[in-house]
Structure formats: structure tokens, C-alpha cells
Design a protein around this motif. Structure first.
Motif: not given
Length: 174
Positions: A61-71
């Protein structure tokens, strides 16, 4: 190298639970238990360690949140800033409330999909893998406990019959 195991077949989950507890109390090693449906408390009765899948889900989930923030920062702020509805795109923090639904969905997406992949890899469920179920009745209405034999075949057979097993047989495990 092959070794002998005893397959004890039960027709009731409560009898199985009592048998697992008695078998562990008698210090016999239970290799595996096959059931047609999840039996609550069986993992604790077998002495299995608690699962760590929740830790993996959190990290995914943290990986997904980080990816969404970066994207979102890359697309909406740095690469192609747009004035949508009079809202300027000068900084990520000014626009973050609009990005929350996308961030939430990416968190759930990453956690769910990576957990499924982790489960299949951890369980060694590869495509075209041969089934490991020793008795087809365990997919319908019976429960099977597989106990390893250590030069105590007769004693173990009589012990498992006394725990309520409807069928006990010794097989070679490869």
C-alpha cells in the motif's frame, strides 16, 4: 528419498480439531492437514506461526501511495500544469485534496494485486502445477491429517484411530 506418512481421514471438523490437539500433545509431527473449507483455529492448534501477509499489504500500500504521489506530481504539476476550473497548479500541496481519490485507489490497487502475486509465489501455485491433494474426498466432505512416521507405525496407527479417524492408512511420500 521417500518417507512414510500416515493419512488419518476424519468426517467432522470438531473431531479433527480434537485429533490435531491430541496429536500435538502426544508430540507427533503433523506434516499437513487438508480440509474442504477453512477450519477456524486449526492454524493455532497445529502450532503454525502467524502470517506476515498484513505487513506485506501495508508495504505494498505504501508503494502504491508513493507511486500515486510521484505520478500525480509529475503529470499535474511538473510536466503538464493546467488551470482546471480556475485552480492553479503551482504546487502539489495546494492541489492534494483533489488528488486524494487517485492516491487512495492506487494504494488499494497495489496492495491487492501484489498480495495476490505474493500469495501465489509463497504457496508455490504455479500455472500447470500438479495437484498435491492426497485424497479427493478432502475437496468434498472429509478432512485428512498427514502425520510423519518415525519407526512408530503401529503405535501411531492405533493412536490416530483412537482420536476418531474413520480411515487410517500408511503411504510412501515422495
Amino acid at each position: 528419498m521417500s518417507n512414510k506418512v500416515i493419512h488419518a481421514l476424519y468426517n467432522d471438523d470438531d473431531v479433527l480439531m480434537d485429533a490435531v490437539k491430541a496429536t500435538r500433545k502426544a508430540h507427533h509431527h503433523i506434516e499437513e492437514v487438508y480440509t474442504p473449507f477453512p477450519v477456524h483455529g486449526l492454524d493455532k492448534a497445529m502450532g503454525l506461526a502467524p502470517t506476515r501477509i498484513a505487513i506485506c499489504a501495508f508495504l505494498y500500500g505504501l508503494t502504491g501511495l508513493t507511486f500515486a504521489t510521484w505520478l500525480l506530481n509529475n503529470i499535474m504539476i511538473s510536466d503538464w500544469p493546467q488551470d482546471i476550473g480556475g485552480k492553479p497548479s503551482f504546487s502539489y500541496l495546494q492541489n492534494m485534496p483533489a488528488f486524494v481519490p487517485v492516491m487512495f485507489e492506487e494504494t488499494v490497487f497495489f496492495a491487492a494485486h501484489l498480495m495476490v502475486i505474493t500469495f501465489y509465489m509463497r504457496s508455490k501455485l504455479w500455472p500447470f502445477k500438479k495437484a498435491e491433494n492426497p485424497d479427493v474426498r478432502t475437496t468434498d466432505d472429509h478432512f485428512l491429517m498427514e502425520v510423519s512416521v518415525n519407526n512408530n507405525e503401529d503405535e501411531l496407527t492405533s493412536f490416530l484411530q483412537s482420536t476418531g479417524a474413520v480411515e487410517v492408512k500408511v503411504v510412501e511420500k515422495h
